[in-house]
Design an enzyme around this catalytic site. Structure first.
Site, PDB file in Angstrom:
ATOM      1  N   ARG A   6      -5.292  -0.535   8.896  1.00 55.25           N
ATOM      2  CA  ARG A   6      -6.714  -0.349   8.538  1.00 55.25           C
ATOM      3  C   ARG A   6      -7.144  -1.144   7.306  1.00 55.25           C
ATOM      4  O   ARG A   6      -8.331  -1.249   7.018  1.00 55.25           O
ATOM      5  CB  ARG A   6      -7.014   1.145   8.325  1.00 55.25           C
ATOM      6  CG  ARG A   6      -7.283   1.866   9.643  1.00 55.25           C
ATOM      7  CD  ARG A   6      -7.547   3.335   9.408  1.00 55.25           C
ATOM      8  NE  ARG A   6      -6.319   4.061   9.111  1.00 55.25           N
ATOM      9  CZ  ARG A   6      -6.288   5.304   8.607  1.00 55.25           C
ATOM     10  NH1 ARG A   6      -7.413   5.916   8.298  1.00 55.25           N
ATOM     11  NH2 ARG A   6      -5.146   5.901   8.386  1.00 55.25           N
ATOM     12  N   ASN A  10      -1.746  19.197   3.166  1.00 57.77           N
ATOM     13  CA  ASN A  10      -0.515  18.567   2.671  1.00 57.77           C
ATOM     14  C   ASN A  10      -0.846  17.215   2.046  1.00 57.77           C
ATOM     15  O   ASN A  10      -1.419  16.348   2.688  1.00 57.77           O
ATOM     16  CB  ASN A  10       0.442  18.385   3.864  1.00 57.77           C
ATOM     17  CG  ASN A  10       1.698  17.620   3.480  1.00 57.77           C
ATOM     18  OD1 ASN A  10       2.120  17.649   2.325  1.00 57.77           O
ATOM     19  ND2 ASN A  10       2.295  16.960   4.463  1.00 57.77           N
ATOM     20  N   ASN A  59      -9.925 -24.019 -39.464  1.00 61.92           N
ATOM     21  CA  ASN A  59     -11.232 -23.856 -38.828  1.00 61.92           C
ATOM     22  C   ASN A  59     -11.384 -24.890 -37.715  1.00 61.92           C
ATOM     23  O   ASN A  59     -11.256 -26.093 -37.961  1.00 61.92           O
ATOM     24  CB  ASN A  59     -12.337 -24.041 -39.861  1.00 61.92           C
ATOM     25  CG  ASN A  59     -13.703 -23.724 -39.250  1.00 61.92           C
ATOM     26  OD1 ASN A  59     -14.136 -22.584 -39.250  1.00 61.92           O
ATOM     27  ND2 ASN A  59     -14.363 -24.743 -38.721  1.00 61.92           N
ATOM     28  N   ASN A  67      -4.751 -31.075 -23.753  1.00 65.04           N
ATOM     29  CA  ASN A  67      -3.337 -30.709 -23.656  1.00 65.04           C
ATOM     30  C   ASN A  67      -2.684 -31.206 -22.381  1.00 65.04           C
ATOM     31  O   ASN A  67      -1.492 -31.049 -22.208  1.00 65.04           O
ATOM     32  CB  ASN A  67      -3.188 -29.188 -23.730  1.00 65.04           C
ATOM     33  CG  ASN A  67      -3.922 -28.490 -22.607  1.00 65.04           C
ATOM     34  OD1 ASN A  67      -4.951 -28.971 -22.131  1.00 65.04           O
ATOM     35  ND2 ASN A  67      -3.417 -27.356 -22.168  1.00 65.04           N
ATOM     36  N   SER A 106     -16.204 -34.900 -37.692  1.00 63.08           N
ATOM     37  CA  SER A 106     -16.680 -34.449 -36.393  1.00 63.08           C
ATOM     38  C   SER A 106     -16.880 -35.633 -35.463  1.00 63.08           C
ATOM     39  O   SER A 106     -17.141 -36.758 -35.887  1.00 63.08           O
ATOM     40  CB  SER A 106     -17.932 -33.606 -36.530  1.00 63.08           C
ATOM     41  OG  SER A 106     -18.932 -34.303 -37.100  1.00 63.08           O
TER      42      SER A 106
HETATM   43  C1  UD1 Z   1       1.194  12.394   6.291  1.00 66.38           C
HETATM   44  C2  UD1 Z   1       1.641  13.842   6.528  1.00 66.38           C
HETATM   45  C3  UD1 Z   1       0.411  14.762   6.480  1.00 66.38           C
HETATM   46  C4  UD1 Z   1      -0.273  14.606   5.159  1.00 66.38           C
HETATM   47  C5  UD1 Z   1      -0.635  13.140   4.895  1.00 66.38           C
HETATM   48  C6  UD1 Z   1      -1.148  12.957   3.483  1.00 66.38           C
HETATM   49  C7  UD1 Z   1       3.537  13.728   8.040  1.00 66.38           C
HETATM   50  C8  UD1 Z   1       4.036  13.939   9.418  1.00 66.38           C
HETATM   51  N1  UD1 Z   1       2.277  13.959   7.819  1.00 66.38           N
HETATM   52  O1  UD1 Z   1       0.361  12.025   7.376  1.00 66.38           O
HETATM   53  O2  UD1 Z   1       0.821  16.117   6.645  1.00 66.38           O
HETATM   54  O3  UD1 Z   1      -1.449  15.410   5.133  1.00 66.38           O
HETATM   55  O4  UD1 Z   1       0.535  12.295   5.044  1.00 66.38           O
HETATM   56  O5  UD1 Z   1      -1.627  11.664   3.292  1.00 66.38           O
HETATM   57  O6  UD1 Z   1       4.326  13.410   7.171  1.00 66.38           O
HETATM   58  N2  UD1 Z   1       5.762   5.819   6.730  1.00 66.38           N
HETATM   59  C9  UD1 Z   1       6.919   5.109   6.909  1.00 66.38           C
HETATM   60  N3  UD1 Z   1       7.503   5.086   8.135  1.00 66.38           N
HETATM   61  C10 UD1 Z   1       7.004   5.757   9.197  1.00 66.38           C
HETATM   62  C11 UD1 Z   1       5.799   6.493   9.002  1.00 66.38           C
HETATM   63  C12 UD1 Z   1       5.222   6.505   7.766  1.00 66.38           C
HETATM   64  O7  UD1 Z   1       7.415   4.475   5.966  1.00 66.38           O
HETATM   65  O8  UD1 Z   1       7.610   5.702  10.266  1.00 66.38           O
HETATM   66  C13 UD1 Z   1       5.137   5.840   5.407  1.00 66.38           C
HETATM   67  C14 UD1 Z   1       3.793   5.141   5.396  1.00 66.38           C
HETATM   68  O9  UD1 Z   1       3.940   3.791   4.995  1.00 66.38           O
HETATM   69  C15 UD1 Z   1       3.036   5.927   4.354  1.00 66.38           C
HETATM   70  C16 UD1 Z   1       3.638   7.313   4.424  1.00 66.38           C
HETATM   71  O10 UD1 Z   1       4.879   7.178   5.045  1.00 66.38           O
HETATM   72  O11 UD1 Z   1       3.235   5.400   3.054  1.00 66.38           O
HETATM   73  C17 UD1 Z   1       2.763   8.307   5.168  1.00 66.38           C
HETATM   74  O12 UD1 Z   1       2.653   7.929   6.521  1.00 66.38           O
HETATM   75  P1  UD1 Z   1       1.302   8.076   7.323  1.00 66.38           P
HETATM   76  O13 UD1 Z   1       1.516   7.581   8.701  1.00 66.38           O
HETATM   77  O14 UD1 Z   1       0.186   7.511   6.534  1.00 66.38           O
HETATM   78  O15 UD1 Z   1       1.185   9.675   7.401  1.00 66.38           O
HETATM   79  P2  UD1 Z   1      -0.124  10.511   7.681  1.00 66.38           P
HETATM   80  O16 UD1 Z   1      -0.428  10.470   9.130  1.00 66.38           O
HETATM   81  O17 UD1 Z   1      -1.162  10.099   6.752  1.00 66.38           O
END
Ligand code: UD1
Ligand code: CA
Length: 455
Positions: A20, A176, A366, A375, A412
């Protein structure tokens, strides 16, 4: 029951591409206040006392690896080969988890505004007996977040992802943040039991709560403000995080004794250092690597990057200080002056329209209006040295490499490409000629010409 001050492993899942963001850059390399999102998270983890750091990246994210290793020496980087969910991401760091005895905290790489005191409150919850602590918050708009399901007494039962929630569960306002802390006898045992039988077909880290409870362990909620847990998925959220960060940075500068006349127009970097009794007028931008010592005045509309301004100096309005600019105590840099890789010693002045690059300007020297330090010859940078109390007249060009001795004068309009001995005068311009009465003769001639043309 709980072991005081156990060591802390912080795991930072950062494998998401961040579609996104519509960017060639992985999401966690986008910046807030001149620092990558993952850089912020690692800095906070260190401030919160992490003994070990594990960063989880996706395949082909060598740039994230370099950033993580550069920002936190000693961070281990793990690659999650395909993105199967947040539990799978944490398990990519299984080597770090198995080797670790103590607390484990998960901080998402796209959530850069969390603070060390909040992380400390998570650990307090563990100290009070929780095996799992979840950071919750009540968002203005809960869409997309997992919901925290609790007993009427506030005990945490489970985290339900929105896509899997019943209408009653969706009505829950406590959400969360994604930050979880664990003090479990067998965390690997819990993580490896997480399945993917859910709406998204992903391995949800959030399922750890229900599994831990089924094992007879305790789960607790710690609540924080929405500002701290803003997760960045899009450019507008990036701008929102920047705004929150800037507001904090301004408050912090003022709390430390700086006056910001119009705080909302002053932009800080993550590492700006600003002393006491500094006055900052409106519209000032601090890029990374800037130190402003006590009693400095910064007039309106200045731009700083990698520069140091020492006690009592005055800068601006409309000055540009670039990397390596070191403005000495009580020195003055005035309007439309640019300084790069140059040390101005105590009390030196360049008050108007000058370029000072690759140089030393001695104490109380000055530099006149319109002086250019030449330079660069198109291939290499050369150094200019101006001695203490030297006086460089307006509109001079100092062609490097060149030295102006202490106390010397440059007339100058001179182009100086040979060293000027201390105390000497250097003049490089053609001699002025005077033609007495010339102007009147010229006017008479011109008016006769005009009259003839009109006949
Ligand atoms: C997650 C939480 C959700 C919470 C929200 C807060 C879970 C299942 N859900 O959802 O409860 O309200 O964050 O923002 O955890 N990432 C990886 N590998 C993966 C998936 C994710 O590295 O396979 C990393 C992403 O880069 C990111 C973070 O984990 O930094 C969160 O992943 P994202 O897919 O954004 O989780 P949400 O759906 O937002
Ligand atoms: Ca997210």
């Amino acid at each position: 029951m709980s072991n005081p001050n156990p060591s802390l492993l912080t795991i930072v899942p950062a494998a998401g591409k961040g579609t996104r963001m519509k960017s060639a850059l992985p999401k966690v390399l986008h910046q807030v206040a001149g620092l990558s999102l993952v850089g912020h998270v690692l800095g906070i983890a260190e401030a919160a006392g992490a003994d070990r750091l594990a960063v989880v990246i996706g395949p082909d994210m060598d740039n994230v690896r370099r950033e993580a290793e550069g920002r936190a020496r000693g961070a281990s980087v793990f690659v999650q080969s395909s993105q199967l969910g947040t539990a799978d991401a944490v398990l990519a760091a299984r080597e770090a988890i198995s080797a670790h005895k103590g607390d484990v905290i998960v901080l998402y790489g796209d959530t850069p505004l969390i603070t060390a005191p909040t992380i400390a409150r998570m650990r307090d919850a563990l100290d009070r007996g929780a095996h799992v602590a979840v950071l919750g918050f009540e968002p203005f708009d809960p869409t997309g977040y997992g919901r925290l399901l609790t007993t009427p007494a506030g005990e945490l039962l489970a985290i339900r992802e929105e896509k899997d929630a019943t209408p009653e569960e969706r009505a829950v306002e406590l959400c969360n943040s994604g930050v979880l802390a664990f003090r479990c006898p067998d965390l690997m045992g819990i993580l490896t039991r997480i399945g993917n039988a859910n709406a998204k077909g992903e391995y949800y880290l959030t399922d750890a709560v229900e599994i831990a409870r089924a094992d007879g362990l305790q789960a607790a909620v710690v609540v924080c403000s929405e500002d701290e847990v803003l997760g960045i998925n899009s450019r507008d959220q990036l701008a929102a995080a920047e705004a929150i960060y800037q507001e904090r940075a301004r408050d912090n500068a003022m709390a430390q004794g700086a006056t910001l006349i119009a705080p909302e127009t002053v932009w800080f970097s993550h590492d700006t250092r600003i002393g006491r009794d500094v006055v900052v007028e409106p519209n000032v931008f601090f890029g990374p690597g800037v130190t402003i010592e006590d009693n400095v005045t910064i007039h309106a509309n200045c731009h700083f990057l990698g520069a140091t301004v020492r006690k009592g100096a005055k800068v601006g309005p409309f000055a540009r200080l670039r990397p390596g600019a070191d403005i000495g105590p009580d020195a003055h840099i005035g309007n439309f002056v640019e300084v790069k890789a140059a040390v101005l010693e105590a009390g030196a002045k360049a008050n108007h329209l000058a370029y000072i690059g690759d140089a030393r300007v001695g104490a109380e020297a000055n530099i006149g209006a319109g002086t250019i330090f030449c330079n660069y010859n198109g291939f290499e940078k050369q150094h200019t040295d101006v001695g203490a109390k030297a006086f460089v007249g307006s509109n001079s060009s100092l062609v490097a490499p060149v030295r102006i001795g202490a106390g010397a004068f440059v007339g100058s309009g001179s182009v100086i490409n040979k060293d000027v001995p201390p105390g000497a005068l250097a003049l490089e311009r053609s001699e002025q000629k005077i033609f007495p009465g010339w102007a009147d003769k010229f006017r008479r001639l011109m008016s006769r010409k005009k009259a003839r043309a009109a006949e």
